[in-house]
Enzyme design. Structure first.
Site, short mmCIF file in Angstrom:
data_model
loop_
_atom_site.label_atom_id
_atom_site.label_comp_id
_atom_site.label_asym_id
_atom_site.label_seq_id
_atom_site.Cartn_x
_atom_site.Cartn_y
_atom_site.Cartn_z
N HIS A 32 2.34 109.88 4.06
CA HIS A 32 1.41 109.03 4.82
C HIS A 32 1.98 107.64 5.09
CE1 HIS A 32 0.11 107.32 0.91
NE2 HIS A 32 -0.27 106.29 1.62
N ASP B 7 -3.98 97.51 -3.72
CA ASP B 7 -4.37 98.90 -3.48
C ASP B 7 -4.60 99.64 -4.79
OD1 ASP B 7 -4.83 101.17 -1.89
OD2 ASP B 7 -2.73 101.80 -1.99
N HIS C 183 3.92 99.94 0.91
CA HIS C 183 2.91 99.67 -0.12
C HIS C 183 2.99 100.62 -1.32
CE1 HIS C 183 0.63 102.70 2.18
NE2 HIS C 183 -0.14 102.86 1.11
N HIS C 184 3.81 101.69 -1.22
CA HIS C 184 4.00 102.57 -2.39
C HIS C 184 5.40 102.43 -3.00
CE1 HIS C 184 0.14 104.57 -2.43
NE2 HIS C 184 0.22 104.75 -1.11
N HIS D 82 -3.03 99.91 5.82
CA HIS D 82 -1.97 100.37 4.92
C HIS D 82 -1.92 101.90 4.78
CE1 HIS D 82 -5.38 100.14 2.09
NE2 HIS D 82 -4.71 101.02 1.35
N ASP D 83 -3.08 102.56 4.89
CA ASP D 83 -3.12 104.02 4.74
C ASP D 83 -3.39 104.74 6.06
OD1 ASP D 83 -2.45 104.39 2.08
OD2 ASP D 83 -4.50 104.13 1.38
N LYS E 53 -2.73 108.45 6.71
CA LYS E 53 -3.54 109.55 6.17
C LYS E 53 -4.18 110.38 7.29
CE LYS E 53 -4.63 107.75 1.59
NZ LYS E 53 -5.68 107.16 0.75
FE LIG Z 1 -1.22 104.60 0.49
FE LIG Z 2 -5.29 102.62 -0.09
#
Ligand SMILES: [Fe+2]
Ligand SMILES: [Fe+2]
Length: 304
Positions: free
Chosen positions: A182, A237, A208-209, A153-154, A157
Site C-alpha cells: 500500500h 500512525d 511512513h512504514h 498516508h494510507d 489501501k
Molecule cells: Fe500505512
Molecule cells: Fe494509517
C-alpha cells in the site's frame, strides 16, 4: 468528464464575452476608460480655466489646484480598485485552498473507509503530525502542509483486496506482503503532483512504514535517509493504531501506547521525533479526545 465540442465552444464564448480569464483584456479596458476620462478632463478643464481666468497668476493657481485635485481623485480610485482586486484574489485563493483540503480529505477517507468507518484516523494522524512537527520547530505553514499530506498516508489501501482489508484475524505472510504494497501504491497514485501538499503526500505515503533501524518497508531506508515527515508520520500512525479499537483488537491504554512508542525509540522510530512527541503529549491527548472515533468529525468539518 471532458466537455464536448459544443460545451467547449459555449465556455469559450462566455469567457470572451465577459473578458474573464484574460487579464490583458480586463487591464486594457480599465486603462482605456481611464485614458478617455483623463483626456476629457484635461481638454474641458483647460478650456474652462482659460474662459474663467484670463490673467496668468490666477490661471496658474487654478491649474495647480486642478492638478492636485486630479492626483487626489486618481489616488482614491486606485486605492479602491486595488483593494477590491486584492480582496477578490485573496478570497479566490482561500476558496481554492478549502476545496483542495476537502477533496484531499475525502480521497483519504475513501482509502480508510473499509477498515475505519468514521475516517477519523486520518484526521488524528494529520493533527498529531502537525503537533510533532511544531515541537520540532517547523513553521506553521510547513506544519499545515504536513497535516494535509499525512491525511493521504494510507491512500494506497485503495489497491488492497477486500479479502485482506476485511480479514478479522492476523494476516498470513503472503497477505502481509500484499498489504505492505500500500505504501508504494499510494506513492504511485500521488506521483508527479504539482502542489506542495501532494508532493509531500507522495513522500509520506512511501516512507511512513520505514523504520529508523532500517528494518521497515518498502525500501529498508535507515536513519536520516528517511525523510523527516515520514519519520514523524510513522510515530503518529503507530500511536493512533495502538490507541484505537479495531474489529480485530481493543484499543491500548494511553500509558501502554506511550510506553511502546518510548520503547521503540532508536529502533522503529527516530529518537528526536519520539522526544518531540513526548513533549506535546497533552496536545496529543486533547486531539485524541476531540477527534474521537464515536464522532464523525468528517461530517462536521467537511460536509458541503
Ligand atoms: Fe500505512
Ligand atoms: Fe494509517
Amino acid at each position: 468528464m471532458r466537455p464536448n465540442r459544443l460545451e467547449r465552444g459555449a465556455l469559450n464564448v462566455g469567457a470572451k464575452r465577459s473578458g474573464e480569464g484574460n487579464p490583458t483584456a480586463v487591464a486594457f479596458r480599465i486603462a482605456g476608460i481611464y485614458a478617455a476620462f483623463a483626456a476629457l478632463w484635461i481638454v474641458l478643464s483647460d478650456k474652462t480655466a482659460l474662459m474663467m481666468f484670463p490673467d496668468a497668476e490666477s490661471l496658474g493657481h487654478f491649474q495647480f489646484a486642478k492638478g492636485t485635485l486630479f492626483v487626489g481623485v486618481t489616488a482614491i480610485l486606485l486605492f479602491f480598485s486595488m483593494r477590491t482586486y486584492a480582496a477578490s484574489a485573496m478570497s479566490a485563493e482561500a476558496e481554492l485552498k478549502k476545496a483542495e483540503g476537502e477533496i484531499i480529505a475525502r480521497l483519504a477517507r475513501a482509502a480508510e473507509y473499509r477498515d475505519d468507518e468514521t475516517g477519523n484516523h486520518v484526521l488524528r494522524v494529520g493533527r498529531y503530525c502537525a503537533a510533532i512537527a511544531g515541537a520540532l520547530g517547523m513553521s506553521d505553514k510547513r506544519c499545515e502542509v504536513l497535516e494535509r499530506a499525512a491525511w493521504m498516508h494510507d491512500l494506497g489501501k485503495i489497491g488492497i483486496p477486500d479479502s485482506i482489508m476485511l480479514k478479522s484475524g492476523p494476516l498470513e505472510p503472503d497477505e502481509r506482503t500484499l498489504m505492505q504494497r500500500h505504501s508504494k501504491i499510494g506513492a504511485d497514485l500521488l506521483a508527479g503532483g504539482s502542489t506542495p501538499v501532494v508532493r509531500l503526500a507522495e513522500s509520506v505515503a512511501l516512507t511512513h512504514h520505514e523504520r529508523w533501524d532500517g528494518s521497515g518497508y518498502p525500501k529498508g531506508l535507515a536513519g536520516e535517509a528517511i525523510p523527516i515527515e515520514g519519520r514523524i508520520c510513522a510515530v503518529a500512525d503507530v500511536f493512533d493504531a495502538l490507541t484505537s479499537a479495531r474489529r480485530y483488537k481493543a484499543g491500548w491504554s494511553l500509558e501502554d501506547s506511550v510506553a511502546e512508542i518510548r520503547a521503540q525509540s532508536g529502533r522503529q522510530f527516530d529518537p528526536m521525533v519520539v522526544e518531540a512527541f513526548l513533549s506535546v503529549l497533552p496536545m496529543i491527548e486533547a486531539i485524541r479526545g476531540e477527534l474521537h472515533d464515536a464522532d464523525d468529525a468528517f461530517k462536521g468539518r467537511y460536509a458541503a
